[in-house]
Design a protein around this motif. Sequence first.
Motif, PDB file in Angstrom:
ATOM      1  N   LEU A 135       0.822  -1.203   0.000  1.00  0.00           N
ATOM      2  CA  LEU A 135       0.000   0.000   0.000  1.00  0.00           C
ATOM      3  C   LEU A 135       0.860   1.259   0.000  1.00  0.00           C
ATOM      4  O   LEU A 135       0.587   2.215  -0.741  1.00  0.00           O
ATOM      5  N   GLN A 136       1.902   1.265   0.821  1.00  0.00           N
ATOM      6  CA  GLN A 136       2.766   2.444   0.902  1.00  0.00           C
ATOM      7  C   GLN A 136       3.502   2.701  -0.410  1.00  0.00           C
ATOM      8  O   GLN A 136       3.752   3.854  -0.785  1.00  0.00           O
ATOM      9  N   GLN A 137       3.823   1.623  -1.114  1.00  0.00           N
ATOM     10  CA  GLN A 137       4.502   1.750  -2.399  1.00  0.00           C
ATOM     11  C   GLN A 137       3.521   1.967  -3.558  1.00  0.00           C
ATOM     12  O   GLN A 137       3.943   2.058  -4.708  1.00  0.00           O
ATOM     13  N   GLN A 138       2.232   2.034  -3.219  1.00  0.00           N
ATOM     14  CA  GLN A 138       1.167   2.235  -4.201  1.00  0.00           C
ATOM     15  C   GLN A 138       1.192   1.175  -5.302  1.00  0.00           C
ATOM     16  O   GLN A 138       0.903   1.446  -6.466  1.00  0.00           O
ATOM     17  N   ARG A 139       1.527  -0.053  -4.882  1.00  0.00           N
ATOM     18  CA  ARG A 139       1.538  -1.171  -5.833  1.00  0.00           C
ATOM     19  C   ARG A 139       0.140  -1.778  -5.966  1.00  0.00           C
ATOM     20  O   ARG A 139      -0.154  -2.456  -6.957  1.00  0.00           O
ATOM     21  N   VAL A 140      -0.695  -1.599  -4.944  1.00  0.00           N
ATOM     22  CA  VAL A 140      -2.065  -2.124  -4.953  1.00  0.00           C
ATOM     23  C   VAL A 140      -2.976  -1.099  -4.288  1.00  0.00           C
ATOM     24  O   VAL A 140      -2.518  -0.175  -3.602  1.00  0.00           O
ATOM     25  N   ASN A 141      -4.276  -1.298  -4.488  1.00  0.00           N
ATOM     26  CA  ASN A 141      -5.263  -0.392  -3.896  1.00  0.00           C
ATOM     27  C   ASN A 141      -6.128  -1.049  -2.823  1.00  0.00           C
ATOM     28  O   ASN A 141      -6.521  -0.398  -1.860  1.00  0.00           O
ATOM     29  N   GLN A 142      -6.433  -2.318  -3.018  1.00  0.00           N
ATOM     30  CA  GLN A 142      -7.336  -3.008  -2.088  1.00  0.00           C
ATOM     31  C   GLN A 142      -6.850  -4.434  -1.869  1.00  0.00           C
ATOM     32  O   GLN A 142      -6.660  -5.186  -2.836  1.00  0.00           O
ATOM     33  N   ILE A 143      -6.653  -4.803  -0.616  1.00  0.00           N
ATOM     34  CA  ILE A 143      -6.104  -6.111  -0.247  1.00  0.00           C
ATOM     35  C   ILE A 143      -7.146  -6.923   0.501  1.00  0.00           C
ATOM     36  O   ILE A 143      -7.874  -6.387   1.352  1.00  0.00           O
ATOM     37  N   LEU A 144      -7.200  -8.202   0.206  1.00  0.00           N
ATOM     38  CA  LEU A 144      -8.008  -9.159   0.959  1.00  0.00           C
ATOM     39  C   LEU A 144      -7.066 -10.159   1.616  1.00  0.00           C
ATOM     40  O   LEU A 144      -6.222 -10.755   0.937  1.00  0.00           O
ATOM     41  N   ILE A 145      -7.182 -10.320   2.926  1.00  0.00           N
ATOM     42  CA  ILE A 145      -6.426 -11.346   3.647  1.00  0.00           C
ATOM     43  C   ILE A 145      -7.373 -12.499   3.957  1.00  0.00           C
ATOM     44  O   ILE A 145      -8.377 -12.328   4.647  1.00  0.00           O
ATOM     45  N   ILE A 146      -7.053 -13.661   3.403  1.00  0.00           N
ATOM     46  CA  ILE A 146      -7.827 -14.878   3.632  1.00  0.00           C
ATOM     47  C   ILE A 146      -7.056 -15.728   4.623  1.00  0.00           C
ATOM     48  O   ILE A 146      -5.985 -16.247   4.306  1.00  0.00           O
ATOM     49  N   ASP A 147      -7.584 -15.882   5.809  1.00  0.00           N
ATOM     50  CA  ASP A 147      -6.899 -16.600   6.881  1.00  0.00           C
ATOM     51  C   ASP A 147      -7.701 -17.845   7.223  1.00  0.00           C
ATOM     52  O   ASP A 147      -8.762 -17.757   7.850  1.00  0.00           O
ATOM     53  N   LEU A 148      -7.186 -19.016   6.807  1.00  0.00           N
ATOM     54  CA  LEU A 148      -7.896 -20.275   7.027  1.00  0.00           C
ATOM     55  C   LEU A 148      -7.171 -21.187   8.006  1.00  0.00           C
ATOM     56  O   LEU A 148      -7.448 -22.385   8.069  1.00  0.00           O
ATOM     57  N   ASP A 149      -6.243 -20.636   8.774  1.00  0.00           N
ATOM     58  CA  ASP A 149      -5.674 -21.340   9.921  1.00  0.00           C
ATOM     59  C   ASP A 149      -6.800 -21.659  10.900  1.00  0.00           C
ATOM     60  O   ASP A 149      -7.819 -20.951  10.946  1.00  0.00           O
ATOM     61  N   VAL A 150      -6.638 -22.694  11.706  1.00  0.00           N
ATOM     62  CA  VAL A 150      -7.702 -23.051  12.651  1.00  0.00           C
ATOM     63  C   VAL A 150      -7.864 -22.007  13.757  1.00  0.00           C
ATOM     64  O   VAL A 150      -8.902 -21.930  14.405  1.00  0.00           O
ATOM     65  N   HIS A 151      -6.826 -21.183  13.953  1.00  0.00           N
ATOM     66  CA  HIS A 151      -6.874 -20.145  14.985  1.00  0.00           C
ATOM     67  C   HIS A 151      -7.174 -18.787  14.356  1.00  0.00           C
ATOM     68  O   HIS A 151      -6.647 -18.461  13.293  1.00  0.00           O
ATOM     69  N   GLN A 152      -7.998 -18.000  15.018  1.00  0.00           N
ATOM     70  CA  GLN A 152      -8.345 -16.694  14.467  1.00  0.00           C
ATOM     71  C   GLN A 152      -7.110 -15.814  14.281  1.00  0.00           C
ATOM     72  O   GLN A 152      -6.204 -15.804  15.116  1.00  0.00           O
ATOM     73  N   GLY A 153      -7.093 -15.061  13.198  1.00  0.00           N
ATOM     74  CA  GLY A 153      -6.016 -14.106  12.961  1.00  0.00           C
ATOM     75  C   GLY A 153      -6.229 -12.842  13.767  1.00  0.00           C
ATOM     76  O   GLY A 153      -6.480 -11.763  13.228  1.00  0.00           O
ATOM     77  N   ASN A 154      -6.094 -12.972  15.080  1.00  0.00           N
ATOM     78  CA  ASN A 154      -6.448 -11.865  15.974  1.00  0.00           C
ATOM     79  C   ASN A 154      -5.524 -10.668  15.837  1.00  0.00           C
ATOM     80  O   ASN A 154      -5.963  -9.510  15.854  1.00  0.00           O
ATOM     81  N   GLY A 155      -4.220 -10.923  15.679  1.00  0.00           N
ATOM     82  CA  GLY A 155      -3.292  -9.815  15.522  1.00  0.00           C
ATOM     83  C   GLY A 155      -3.531  -9.057  14.229  1.00  0.00           C
ATOM     84  O   GLY A 155      -3.526  -7.819  14.202  1.00  0.00           O
ATOM     85  N   THR A 156      -3.774  -9.797  13.149  1.00  0.00           N
ATOM     86  CA  THR A 156      -4.048  -9.160  11.861  1.00  0.00           C
ATOM     87  C   THR A 156      -5.306  -8.309  11.936  1.00  0.00           C
ATOM     88  O   THR A 156      -5.349  -7.193  11.400  1.00  0.00           O
ATOM     89  N   ALA A 157      -6.341  -8.835  12.590  1.00  0.00           N
ATOM     90  CA  ALA A 157      -7.591  -8.078  12.745  1.00  0.00           C
ATOM     91  C   ALA A 157      -7.345  -6.773  13.490  1.00  0.00           C
ATOM     92  O   ALA A 157      -7.879  -5.715  13.118  1.00  0.00           O
ATOM     93  N   GLN A 158      -6.555  -6.830  14.557  1.00  0.00           N
ATOM     94  CA  GLN A 158      -6.280  -5.620  15.336  1.00  0.00           C
ATOM     95  C   GLN A 158      -5.485  -4.601  14.533  1.00  0.00           C
ATOM     96  O   GLN A 158      -5.784  -3.398  14.557  1.00  0.00           O
ATOM     97  N   ILE A 159      -4.494  -5.060  13.808  1.00  0.00           N
ATOM     98  CA  ILE A 159      -3.630  -4.140  13.058  1.00  0.00           C
ATOM     99  C   ILE A 159      -4.428  -3.364  12.015  1.00  0.00           C
ATOM    100  O   ILE A 159      -4.209  -2.163  11.815  1.00  0.00           O
ATOM    101  N   PHE A 160      -5.399  -4.028  11.372  1.00  0.00           N
ATOM    102  CA  PHE A 160      -6.103  -3.391  10.257  1.00  0.00           C
ATOM    103  C   PHE A 160      -7.526  -2.953  10.603  1.00  0.00           C
ATOM    104  O   PHE A 160      -8.319  -2.677   9.693  1.00  0.00           O
ATOM    105  N   LYS A 161      -7.855  -2.863  11.881  1.00  0.00           N
ATOM    106  CA  LYS A 161      -9.232  -2.539  12.256  1.00  0.00           C
ATOM    107  C   LYS A 161      -9.686  -1.187  11.733  1.00  0.00           C
ATOM    108  O   LYS A 161     -10.886  -0.966  11.517  1.00  0.00           O
ATOM    109  N   ASN A 162      -8.754  -0.266  11.516  1.00  0.00           N
ATOM    110  CA  ASN A 162      -9.108   1.062  11.009  1.00  0.00           C
ATOM    111  C   ASN A 162      -8.529   1.335   9.622  1.00  0.00           C
ATOM    112  O   ASN A 162      -8.355   2.491   9.240  1.00  0.00           O
ATOM    113  N   GLU A 163      -8.247   0.268   8.876  1.00  0.00           N
ATOM    114  CA  GLU A 163      -7.660   0.411   7.541  1.00  0.00           C
ATOM    115  C   GLU A 163      -8.606  -0.175   6.496  1.00  0.00           C
ATOM    116  O   GLU A 163      -8.644  -1.390   6.276  1.00  0.00           O
TER     117      GLU A 163
END
Length: 300
Positions: free
Chosen positions: A143-171
């Motif tokens: 995003l900072q390098q303006q290489r993309v505009n919209q990202i989707l993170i697909i997390d299919l680990d059995v454990h919730q991606g809690n850290g990722t959710a927190q980092i991007f909660k306002n993005e």
Amino acid sequence: MLKIAWNKQYAHTLPAGHRFPMLKYELLPQQLLHEGTIETANLFEPEPLPESLITATHDPVYWRRLNNLELSPAEIRKTGFPLSRELITREVVIMNGTVQAALFALEHGIAMNVAGGTHHAFTDRGEGFCLLNDMAIAANYLLQQQRVNQILIIDLDVHQGNGTAQIFKNEPRVFTFSMHGDHNYPLHKEKSDLDVPLPDGIEDVAYLKKLNEVLPRLLDAVKPDFIFYQSGVDILETDKLGRLKISLQGCKTRDRMVLEMCKQNQIPVAVSMGGGYSEKIATIVEAHANTFRLAQYLFF
């Protein structure tokens, strides 16, 4: 060409008590090379990630304390690893593996990291064998390098991606999707943009039906021009921590669904391996190897 991040530090810098589940980092590329799925030219060795890219995602105070080995005993216990200089170096190399894989994915359609998927790392702390968050760092870099505009993170680990959710909660430019065991770690779940909690004991048919209902809808709603895929294999019935009942074939079908969706819609995807804790190391390696085999088959 399928480009795959791997460095000997992935496998050889961990404390003795953690080496069994981490053997996959050594055995997986060996298996892929032995069977002819990849050649040595497919592998690249990432260097340590520059500090500026770490602090673009993680709190600079947390990074300073982590890098100076100043975490408290309680903080260290939450990470699950004894803190050491070798561990920090390993983590920083893994981070750059995913950043570089993302750049290769923009060029080739897909690229992979033998490690990564460290989705329990928050902005200001580590948890659950995760000190820094590789997908978050790579997403912010694109995003900072303006290489993309919209990202989707697909997390299919059995454990919730809690850290990722927190980092991007306002993005809004990063949409976080986590499909995970409802009653599994972490006890306290963060709020992803989309969470799909699963009951203990869910089997292939119900699991794949649920995923198939979600993925096309996500593409239509989010309209991503880049995807990060956390492909943890701790969903397997054989996993000591997973509590689900997904077969090896079901796990492979899951990966095929995600990768075919990316291929058909021409969305570049960077894949990180995530967790896997089956009793037999051969089962873990085989499940992860399926992801690489599919990537090679579908994209090249």
